[in-house]
Design a protein around this motif. Sequence first.
Motif, PDB file in Angstrom:
ATOM      1  N   LEU A  68      21.606  -1.438  15.690  1.00 41.63           N
ATOM      2  CA  LEU A  68      21.986  -2.659  16.382  1.00 41.63           C
ATOM      3  C   LEU A  68      23.377  -2.464  16.954  1.00 41.63           C
ATOM      4  N   HIS A  69      23.554  -2.820  18.216  1.00 45.16           N
ATOM      5  CA  HIS A  69      24.852  -2.690  18.868  1.00 45.16           C
ATOM      6  C   HIS A  69      25.429  -4.065  19.123  1.00 45.16           C
ATOM      7  N   LEU A  70      26.604  -4.298  18.585  1.00 40.47           N
ATOM      8  CA  LEU A  70      27.291  -5.581  18.743  1.00 40.47           C
ATOM      9  C   LEU A  70      28.455  -5.400  19.698  1.00 40.47           C
ATOM     10  N   ARG A  71      28.437  -6.131  20.797  1.00 41.29           N
ATOM     11  CA  ARG A  71      29.533  -6.071  21.759  1.00 41.29           C
ATOM     12  C   ARG A  71      30.488  -7.215  21.486  1.00 41.29           C
ATOM     13  N   ASP A  72      31.690  -6.874  21.130  1.00 41.73           N
ATOM     14  CA  ASP A  72      32.697  -7.862  20.768  1.00 41.73           C
ATOM     15  C   ASP A  72      33.602  -8.110  21.974  1.00 41.73           C
ATOM     16  N   LEU A  89      24.213  -8.582  22.070  1.00 42.94           N
ATOM     17  CA  LEU A  89      23.416  -7.899  21.058  1.00 42.94           C
ATOM     18  C   LEU A  89      22.369  -7.004  21.703  1.00 42.94           C
ATOM     19  N   SER A  90      22.334  -5.740  21.283  1.00 44.20           N
ATOM     20  CA  SER A  90      21.316  -4.798  21.738  1.00 44.20           C
ATOM     21  C   SER A  90      20.723  -4.092  20.525  1.00 44.20           C
ATOM     22  N   ILE A  91      19.420  -3.825  20.574  1.00 47.80           N
ATOM     23  CA  ILE A  91      18.726  -3.104  19.508  1.00 47.80           C
ATOM     24  C   ILE A  91      18.007  -1.915  20.119  1.00 47.80           C
ATOM     25  N   LEU A  92      18.084  -0.768  19.454  1.00 48.35           N
ATOM     26  CA  LEU A  92      17.411   0.420  19.949  1.00 48.35           C
ATOM     27  C   LEU A  92      15.932   0.354  19.593  1.00 48.35           C
ATOM     28  N   ASN A  93      15.081   0.327  20.620  1.00 48.27           N
ATOM     29  CA  ASN A  93      13.636   0.340  20.418  1.00 48.27           C
ATOM     30  C   ASN A  93      13.206   1.776  20.152  1.00 48.27           C
ATOM     31  N   SER A  94      12.748   2.049  18.925  1.00 42.27           N
ATOM     32  CA  SER A  94      12.418   3.417  18.530  1.00 42.27           C
ATOM     33  C   SER A  94      11.190   3.948  19.258  1.00 42.27           C
ATOM     34  N   ARG A  95      10.343   3.050  19.748  1.00 41.52           N
ATOM     35  CA  ARG A  95       9.141   3.500  20.460  1.00 41.52           C
ATOM     36  C   ARG A  95       9.454   3.915  21.890  1.00 41.52           C
ATOM     37  N   THR A  96      10.285   3.122  22.581  1.00 45.09           N
ATOM     38  CA  THR A  96      10.637   3.434  23.963  1.00 45.09           C
ATOM     39  C   THR A  96      11.918   4.244  24.075  1.00 45.09           C
ATOM     40  N   ASN A  97      12.677   4.339  22.947  1.00 45.74           N
ATOM     41  CA  ASN A  97      13.947   5.055  22.930  1.00 45.74           C
ATOM     42  C   ASN A  97      14.933   4.457  23.937  1.00 45.74           C
ATOM     43  N   ARG A  98      14.901   3.143  24.050  1.00 49.88           N
ATOM     44  CA  ARG A  98      15.794   2.436  24.957  1.00 49.88           C
ATOM     45  C   ARG A  98      16.503   1.302  24.235  1.00 49.88           C
ATOM     46  N   TRP A  99      17.715   1.003  24.715  1.00 46.21           N
ATOM     47  CA  TRP A  99      18.443  -0.144  24.190  1.00 46.21           C
ATOM     48  C   TRP A  99      17.908  -1.406  24.857  1.00 46.21           C
ATOM     49  N   SER A 110      31.876 -16.493  18.989  1.00 46.55           N
ATOM     50  CA  SER A 110      33.036 -16.871  18.186  1.00 46.55           C
ATOM     51  C   SER A 110      32.925 -16.354  16.762  1.00 46.55           C
ATOM     52  N   TYR A 111      31.917 -15.513  16.473  1.00 40.05           N
ATOM     53  CA  TYR A 111      31.730 -14.931  15.152  1.00 40.05           C
ATOM     54  C   TYR A 111      31.827 -13.412  15.231  1.00 40.05           C
ATOM     55  N   ARG A 112      32.090 -12.798  14.106  1.00 39.46           N
ATOM     56  CA  ARG A 112      32.089 -11.344  14.009  1.00 39.46           C
ATOM     57  C   ARG A 112      31.145 -10.927  12.898  1.00 39.46           C
ATOM     58  N   LEU A 113      30.525  -9.768  13.046  1.00 41.25           N
ATOM     59  CA  LEU A 113      29.588  -9.246  12.062  1.00 41.25           C
ATOM     60  C   LEU A 113      30.372  -8.597  10.935  1.00 41.25           C
ATOM     61  N   VAL A 114      30.165  -9.061   9.678  1.00 45.93           N
ATOM     62  CA  VAL A 114      30.983  -8.587   8.561  1.00 45.93           C
ATOM     63  C   VAL A 114      30.173  -7.941   7.443  1.00 45.93           C
ATOM     64  N   ALA A 115      28.848  -8.131   7.395  1.00 47.52           N
ATOM     65  CA  ALA A 115      28.063  -7.546   6.301  1.00 47.52           C
ATOM     66  C   ALA A 115      26.598  -7.494   6.708  1.00 47.52           C
ATOM     67  N   SER A 116      25.865  -6.572   6.081  1.00 50.67           N
ATOM     68  CA  SER A 116      24.442  -6.444   6.367  1.00 50.67           C
ATOM     69  C   SER A 116      23.763  -5.736   5.208  1.00 50.67           C
ATOM     70  N   ASP A 117      22.514  -6.135   4.937  1.00 51.97           N
ATOM     71  CA  ASP A 117      21.686  -5.438   3.955  1.00 51.97           C
ATOM     72  C   ASP A 117      20.271  -5.998   4.044  1.00 51.97           C
ATOM     73  N   GLY A 118      19.275  -5.135   3.801  1.00 49.12           N
ATOM     74  CA  GLY A 118      17.895  -5.571   3.692  1.00 49.12           C
ATOM     75  C   GLY A 118      17.347  -6.343   4.864  1.00 49.12           C
ATOM     76  N   GLY A 119      17.820  -6.065   6.088  1.00 52.91           N
ATOM     77  CA  GLY A 119      17.317  -6.757   7.262  1.00 52.91           C
ATOM     78  C   GLY A 119      18.070  -8.029   7.619  1.00 52.91           C
ATOM     79  N   LEU A 120      19.063  -8.411   6.825  1.00 57.11           N
ATOM     80  CA  LEU A 120      19.857  -9.603   7.106  1.00 57.11           C
ATOM     81  C   LEU A 120      21.256  -9.211   7.575  1.00 57.11           C
ATOM     82  N   PHE A 121      21.842 -10.080   8.398  1.00 57.62           N
ATOM     83  CA  PHE A 121      23.211  -9.891   8.870  1.00 57.62           C
ATOM     84  C   PHE A 121      24.031 -11.118   8.526  1.00 57.62           C
ATOM     85  N   CYS A 122      25.299 -10.886   8.221  1.00 58.59           N
ATOM     86  CA  CYS A 122      26.216 -11.980   7.918  1.00 58.59           C
ATOM     87  C   CYS A 122      27.365 -11.953   8.917  1.00 58.59           C
ATOM     88  N   PHE A 123      27.567 -13.087   9.603  1.00 54.82           N
ATOM     89  CA  PHE A 123      28.650 -13.246  10.561  1.00 54.82           C
ATOM     90  C   PHE A 123      29.690 -14.191   9.975  1.00 54.82           C
TER      91      PHE A 123
END
Length: 406
Positions: A68-72, A89-99, A110-123
Motif C-alpha cells: 500500500l502506498h500512502l501519499r502524504d 492511496l494506491s495498492i499494488l494489484n498482484s495480478r496486473t502488477n500495476r498500482w 488530515s490523518y497519518r498512518l501510524v500502525a498496521s497488522d492483520g489487514g487493518l490500518f490505524c490512522f
Amino acid sequence: MEARAPADGANLDSKLWETLPTELLERVLSKLPFPSLVKFRAVSKKWNAMIISPNLAPRTPEPKSVLLHLRDYYEGNFSGTLDCGTSCLSILNSRTNRWEDRALPWSWCSYRLVASDGGLFCFSGNENSEDFVVCNVLTKQQKFLSLPAPLLPPLPQGASFSRPHEYMLTGMVVNSGHYKLVVAGMHVAGSRTTLLYDSATCTWKASAPVPRLRSQIEGGDWVGDERSVVCNGKLYWYVAEVNGGYTIVKAVLQFDLQNETWSKAQESREAYCMWHFQIALYKHNVMLVHLNHDDDWPLQCEEWPGKAELLGLGPEMRSMPPEMFRAIKEKQKANGRAYCGEYYGIGHGDFFYHVMRGVRPGLRIAVEDLRTNTYSLLPFWEDGSSSLSRSEREIWAFSPSLHAFV
C-alpha cells in the motif's frame, strides 16, 4: 466426484444457490481463491455477510502480502476540494502488477498512518494526535476512536508540537479477527502512560508506563520512529536520543502485550553517525537496519555497545547479516544504479521489500522472496506531483483480510 458441465442449452438454476444450506455454501466459498471472494461479496447481502463472517475465516487461506502506498501532503499545501480518498492511496494489484488507486469512505488527508497488522490500518490525526481511525481498506469499514486521556504534555495556547507522533508509540496486534491498539507517550514532560484498546470489548484501559531512558546527550531529545514491528505477540519500536545533529543514542523498546510489561535496551554511549536507522522484520527476526545514503547503502548497524542487553529482549533479536543486501546491491549496479539515494526495508511474512528512491521522483521496489532467496523488481511508482511530501515511510506491506473487524 468429477464435476460435469451442463448439457448444451442447459442453464444452472440461479435459485439453486439460494436453497443450499448455509453450511454447504460456506464450504463451497472456502474453496475459492481470495480475489474471487472479494468479487462475490457483491452477489447479495447474505453472501457478503457470509464471506466476511468469522465462520469462514479459519477455512479461507491467508492471502499473499501486498503493498500500500500512502501519499502524504505538506501541511496546508493541498486544495480543500481534493478527493483525498482517491488521491492519497494506491495498492499494488498482484495480478496486473500495476498500482491502482483506492478510495476510503472518509476524508483522511488530515490523518497519518501510524500502525498496521492483520489487514487493518490505524490512522492518527495530524492536528489532534488523540484522534484515531481504525480501517479495513478492503471492506471499507472504519471505527473512530479517541484516547481517554492525553499523552502529550499541556502546551500554552497557540503552541504545538511540530511532529507530535515522534513522542507517541503506536502499535496494533490483530488476533482472531479482533485487535488490540497500543498507544503510549514517551515525551520527557508527558505522562508516559500506556493505553490499550480492545476491540472485543470496545474499551480502553491504562497499563504499565513506558520505561524512562537515561539522557546521555546535552540538549538531547528522545523521539520514536513512528512505526512498530510485531513479532511473537510483542511490539518493538526503535527510538533515539538526538540533539539536532548527527550524534545519537539508539534504543529499542518492547511491549509484551500478553503480560502488559515493557522492556528496553539502550546503548551505553553516543554514536557519531546519522540517526536514520529503522527496526524491521527479516526472516522472523527483529533487527536494526542502518539506512545510509551513499554508495555503500545500507551499512550494517555498528556493533551495539550493549549487545547483551539488546539480545536480552528475546531470542528473536538478531544482528543484521552482512549478506542481507548483497544481492540487491549487485542487481542495482547491474542496472546502472549503484547509488540509490534514500532506502528503507519492510519485512512482511516470507517477503522483504527493498524500497529505494533516487533522483527520479518516485519509488523503486525490489521484492526479496525469503523462501527461495530470489529477487524481482516491481513497476516503478512515479510521483508526478510537486505538491506531495517526500516522506520516507510511504510504503506499507499488509495481508488483505475480509475477517479483520473494526
